[in-house]
Design a protein around this motif. Sequence first.
Motif, short mmCIF file in Angstrom:
data_model
loop_
_atom_site.label_atom_id
_atom_site.label_comp_id
_atom_site.label_asym_id
_atom_site.label_seq_id
_atom_site.Cartn_x
_atom_site.Cartn_y
_atom_site.Cartn_z
N SER A 79 0.80 -1.08 -0.04
CA SER A 79 -0.05 -0.13 -0.10
C SER A 79 1.00 1.23 0.02
N LYS A 80 0.66 2.23 -1.02
CA LYS A 80 1.51 3.65 -0.85
C LYS A 80 0.98 4.33 0.39
N GLU A 81 -0.09 4.24 0.82
CA GLU A 81 -0.31 5.23 1.95
C GLU A 81 0.34 4.59 3.18
N ILE A 82 0.41 3.48 3.40
CA ILE A 82 1.25 2.83 4.48
C ILE A 82 2.84 2.91 4.34
N ALA A 83 3.07 2.87 3.31
CA ALA A 83 4.54 3.12 3.00
C ALA A 83 4.77 4.52 3.28
N LYS A 84 4.33 5.48 2.72
CA LYS A 84 4.51 6.99 3.44
C LYS A 84 4.43 7.02 4.65
N GLN A 85 3.53 6.54 5.40
CA GLN A 85 3.22 6.67 6.73
C GLN A 85 4.64 6.07 7.61
N VAL A 86 5.11 5.08 6.93
CA VAL A 86 6.01 4.39 7.65
C VAL A 86 7.28 5.27 7.49
N ALA A 87 7.52 5.75 6.39
CA ALA A 87 8.63 6.71 5.92
C ALA A 87 8.63 7.78 6.61
N THR A 88 7.55 8.28 6.97
CA THR A 88 7.55 9.65 7.81
C THR A 88 7.62 9.41 9.10
N ALA A 89 7.30 8.29 9.65
CA ALA A 89 7.38 7.91 11.28
C ALA A 89 8.78 7.32 11.42
N PHE A 90 9.56 6.90 10.51
CA PHE A 90 10.75 6.16 10.90
C PHE A 90 11.86 7.41 11.37
N PRO A 91 11.92 8.51 10.98
CA PRO A 91 13.09 9.16 11.61
C PRO A 91 12.80 9.77 13.13
N GLU A 92 11.63 9.64 13.36
CA GLU A 92 11.25 10.09 15.11
C GLU A 92 11.48 9.00 15.79
N ALA A 93 11.20 7.52 15.25
CA ALA A 93 11.41 6.59 15.86
C ALA A 93 12.76 6.23 15.98
N TYR A 94 13.62 6.44 14.96
CA TYR A 94 15.13 6.38 15.14
C TYR A 94 15.49 7.15 15.95
N ASN A 95 15.39 8.55 15.93
CA ASN A 95 15.77 9.48 17.02
C ASN A 95 15.43 9.12 18.40
N ASN A 96 14.14 8.56 18.53
CA ASN A 96 13.83 8.25 19.97
C ASN A 96 14.70 7.05 20.40
N GLU A 97 15.05 6.14 19.79
CA GLU A 97 15.93 4.92 20.10
C GLU A 97 17.37 5.26 20.26
N LEU A 98 17.88 6.41 19.34
CA LEU A 98 19.24 6.90 19.78
C LEU A 98 19.19 7.72 21.25
N LEU A 99 18.20 8.17 21.40
CA LEU A 99 18.10 9.09 22.82
C LEU A 99 18.10 7.85 23.87
N ARG A 100 17.48 6.84 23.66
CA ARG A 100 17.38 5.90 24.82
C ARG A 100 18.70 5.10 24.75
N VAL A 101 19.29 4.90 23.71
CA VAL A 101 20.42 4.00 23.60
C VAL A 101 21.75 4.71 23.99
N ILE A 102 22.06 6.01 23.46
CA ILE A 102 23.34 6.59 23.66
C ILE A 102 23.14 8.12 23.94
N ASN A 103 21.89 8.50 24.35
CA ASN A 103 21.43 9.81 24.76
C ASN A 103 22.00 10.96 23.82
N LEU A 104 21.70 10.70 22.46
CA LEU A 104 22.14 11.62 21.60
C LEU A 104 20.81 11.89 20.57
N ASP A 105 20.50 13.44 20.56
CA ASP A 105 19.50 13.83 19.77
C ASP A 105 19.95 14.38 18.62
N CYS A 106 20.16 13.60 17.70
CA CYS A 106 20.78 14.06 16.18
C CYS A 106 20.15 13.78 14.94
N VAL A 107 18.97 13.23 14.84
CA VAL A 107 18.32 12.99 13.57
C VAL A 107 17.39 14.24 13.22
#
Length: 126
Positions: free
Chosen positions: A20-48
């Motif tokens: 589905s094109k819509e789901i793919a766009k939603q995932v691509a839009t949400a990915f940077p925030e989820a990746y940044n949250n994981e970086l904050l949790r693991v290495i306490n770095l907010d850089c995305v």
Amino acid sequence: NPVQSAEIPQFIDVQVTCSSKEIAKQVATAFPEAYNNELLRVINLDCVEVVYDATDGQLIPRSRDITLLKALAVGVVISIFLVLLAECLDTKIKTPEDVEKYWDLPLIGTIPMDDGKVKGRHAIQK
């Protein structure tokens, strides 16, 4: 003066594959925030930081899997090769011409196959 290393930004190109094109766009839009949250949790770095927003997806046509067809073709080729190899290596004498071919001797005569019609005193009595 300590030498400071120049910070080189690293880019991650995210491509999402979905039916589905819509789901793919939603995932691509949400990915940077989820990746940044994981970086904050693991290495306490907010850089995305998002450089480009997610674009509308495009459907990629499904390619046909021809593995079975290729395997079938290879099997046929190997079978033909084995049959031809067996024929070339066969040295059995099957016809009167084979005697002359393999032994270079003239054929004097042949003995016919016995089909069960024996005559004379060795015949089976009914």
